[in-house]
Design a protein around this motif. Structure first.
Motif, mmCIF file in Angstrom:
data_model
loop_
_atom_site.group_PDB
_atom_site.id
_atom_site.type_symbol
_atom_site.label_atom_id
_atom_site.label_comp_id
_atom_site.label_asym_id
_atom_site.label_seq_id
_atom_site.Cartn_x
_atom_site.Cartn_y
_atom_site.Cartn_z
ATOM 1 N N ILE A 201 0.833 -1.214 0.000
ATOM 2 C CA ILE A 201 0.000 0.000 0.000
ATOM 3 C C ILE A 201 0.867 1.263 0.000
ATOM 4 C CG2 ILE A 201 -2.009 -1.051 1.167
ATOM 5 C CD1 ILE A 201 -0.856 0.413 3.770
ATOM 6 N N HIS A 202 0.298 2.346 -0.516
ATOM 7 C CA HIS A 202 0.943 3.661 -0.444
ATOM 8 C C HIS A 202 0.393 4.352 0.803
ATOM 9 C CE1 HIS A 202 2.207 4.079 -4.955
ATOM 10 N NE2 HIS A 202 2.570 2.938 -4.417
ATOM 11 N N LYS A 203 1.191 4.375 1.851
ATOM 12 C CA LYS A 203 0.682 4.733 3.173
ATOM 13 C C LYS A 203 0.204 6.183 3.271
ATOM 14 C CE LYS A 203 1.661 4.288 8.011
ATOM 15 N NZ LYS A 203 2.688 4.194 9.029
ATOM 16 N N TYR A 204 0.823 7.071 2.514
ATOM 17 C CA TYR A 204 0.455 8.496 2.610
ATOM 18 C C TYR A 204 -0.246 8.981 1.345
ATOM 19 C CZ TYR A 204 3.691 8.045 6.482
ATOM 20 O OH TYR A 204 4.319 7.621 7.634
ATOM 21 N N GLY A 205 -1.115 8.143 0.801
ATOM 22 C CA GLY A 205 -1.833 8.538 -0.416
ATOM 23 C C GLY A 205 -1.100 8.035 -1.642
ATOM 24 N N PRO A 206 -1.831 7.887 -2.748
ATOM 25 C CA PRO A 206 -1.240 7.278 -3.940
ATOM 26 C C PRO A 206 -0.154 8.159 -4.549
ATOM 27 C CG PRO A 206 -3.369 8.244 -4.473
ATOM 28 C CD PRO A 206 -3.214 8.355 -2.990
ATOM 29 N N HIS A 207 0.953 7.543 -4.915
ATOM 30 C CA HIS A 207 2.015 8.254 -5.621
ATOM 31 C C HIS A 207 2.159 7.654 -7.009
ATOM 32 C CE1 HIS A 207 2.578 10.087 -1.789
ATOM 33 N NE2 HIS A 207 3.426 10.940 -2.334
ATOM 34 N N VAL B 107 -7.778 2.198 -10.464
ATOM 35 C CA VAL B 107 -7.020 2.526 -9.251
ATOM 36 C C VAL B 107 -7.694 3.565 -8.351
ATOM 37 C CG1 VAL B 107 -5.555 4.378 -10.230
ATOM 38 C CG2 VAL B 107 -4.643 2.914 -8.432
ATOM 39 N N GLN B 108 -8.545 4.402 -8.930
ATOM 40 C CA GLN B 108 -9.109 5.487 -8.102
ATOM 41 C C GLN B 108 -10.547 5.811 -8.499
ATOM 42 O OE1 GLN B 108 -6.431 8.897 -7.596
ATOM 43 N NE2 GLN B 108 -8.187 10.257 -7.781
ATOM 44 N N VAL C 285 -8.959 4.724 -3.144
ATOM 45 C CA VAL C 285 -7.803 4.317 -3.954
ATOM 46 C C VAL C 285 -7.547 2.820 -3.757
ATOM 47 C CG1 VAL C 285 -5.312 4.601 -4.276
ATOM 48 C CG2 VAL C 285 -6.759 6.603 -3.843
ATOM 49 N N GLU C 286 -7.494 2.102 -4.853
ATOM 50 C CA GLU C 286 -7.165 0.670 -4.802
ATOM 51 C C GLU C 286 -5.833 0.497 -5.538
ATOM 52 O OE1 GLU C 286 -9.994 -2.004 -6.704
ATOM 53 O OE2 GLU C 286 -9.468 -3.567 -5.253
#
Ligand code: UDP
Length: 364
Positions: free
Chosen positions: A36-42, A260-261, A274-275
């Protein structure tokens, strides 16, 4: 920057407030084994071959699928606005001329006219001038109000200008030529970048304005990446930032959504779901999704500053801080301010990486 300096023979210390490296790009495996992207998708994307070539020293890449859909009137509609969007919204196939005609009729002429082009003064005008009232109200008005806690008319036009307009059926969210992710994740890429005999990383270490004075005696050059106002003890007042609360959910089937979103402009307290598996391509039987709840950032709380709030008041305050930033960049130990928080700029990941890379090469 640390790696560029280390590669040319300098000793570098990196001070990290958190318990891990990679900043907001940090990704990790959750308790279900999902990356997972812990602080929001990058969503890493770039047009820069120079940047890509440099990062390729530390990463192997996979092509990433960054598709976004918005829930509009109970239906999933492709975003950014394109022929696909209008086709799905109306139920009939749009071509380029029809989209041009639709926009020509819908657009609202406001703002200052510069040689026949309307120059929007705020995000509301930016949307109305580009898309007209219907698209503004369905896609932008409520999402923006939720995301920022203020109305689009009080935000810089640059915020909504991030979303492209396309006269084709391309459903990828970003515009850039290369849309990729490191095949073993972003943290792994940064870990390899920092793995160098001349780089020391000190995690769980806070460097505030008090510590800087002592550091100036020890180091010949400093790069500061924290909030710009906090560096100066907020002497002119606080700049505002937007924070997020991330709500995670795991499901015991491979995918929840088709992309993804999913954005929710008009319902729910969260803005989007967000997936990230769609982007990472991880093959695993369960999936983890993240609902993003925008919240106010408060310096003395557990909230974290993620976004600069580009309002007129903040931008005026920023100008005053920038005078002091210029003064810091000279002297026996120059301090350079780099990043979203330190420059108070709404950078994408590739933009700040390239900026940092170029600055390091210029100063090394
Ligand atoms: N935006 C919107 N509706 C959407 C997507 C974006 O109104 O469905 C506006 C909103 O103001 C948002 C800005 O466009 O903050 C930039 O969107 P982006 O997806 O680039 O935001 P980020 O991924 O940086 O949070």
């Amino acid at each position: 920057m640390a790696r560029v300096f280390a590669d040319s023979g300098h000793e570098v210390d990196v001070f990290e407030k958190r318990s891990h490296i990679a900043g907001n790009c940090y990704d990790e495996y959750d308790q279900h084994g999902v990356l997972i992207h812990k602080y929001g998708p990058h969503y890493f994307r770039t047009d820069s071959e120079i940047l890509l070539e440099y990062l390729s020293r530390f990463a192997r890449w996979r092509s990433a699928s960054y598709h976004v859909q918005a829930m509009i009137d109970g239906e999933l509609v492709p975003l950014p606005i394109s022929l696909s969007t209008l086709t799905t919204l109306t139920g009939r196939v749009f071509n380029e001329q029809e989209l041009a005609l639709y926009l020509q009729n819908a657009r609202v002429g406001i703002g200052t006219s510069v040689e026949g082009q309307f120059e929007p003064k705020n995000a509301e005008e930016q949307c109305l001038v580009r898309f007209g009232t219907e698209i503004y109200q369905k896609f932008f008005l409520h999402y923006t109000a939720k995301q920022w806690g203020i109305l689009p008319k009080d935000l810089s036009p640059s915020v909504t200008a991030r979303i492209p307009l396309r006269y084709n059926f391309d459903q990828r969210y970003p515009e850039e030529k290369y849309q990729v992710l490191p095949s073993d994740g972003l943290t792994a890429m940064f870990k390899r970048m920092l793995f160098h005999p001349k780089i020391q990383v000190k995690i769980n270490t806070i460097v505030g304005s008090e510590e800087i004075a002592a550091l100036k005696l020890k180091y010949s050059l400093i790069f500061y990446t924290g909030p710009i106002d906090q560096y100066f003890n907020c002497v002119y007042g606080q700049l505002s930032y937007r924070s997020l609360y991330f709500e995670w959910k795991n499901f015991s089937f491979p995918y929840l959504w088709p992309c993804v979103q999913i954005n929710y402009p008009n319902e729910h307290p969260y803005t989007r779901c967000v997936e990230i598996k769609h982007a990472t391509g991880q093959l695993i039987s369960s999936t983890t999704v993240c609902y993003e709840h925008p919240v106010r950032y408060c310096q003395d709380s557990t909230t974290e500053p993620y976004y600069p709030m580009l309002t007129q008041d903040n931008l005026q305050l920023l100008e005053r801080y920038n005078v002091m930033v210029d003064e810091e960049s000279v002297g026996s130990t120059p301090v350079h301010f780099v990043g979203r928080l330190a420059e108070y700029r709404y950078y994408n990941m590739d933009q700040i990486l390239l900026k940092a890379y170029n600055l390091a090469n210029m100063l090394v």
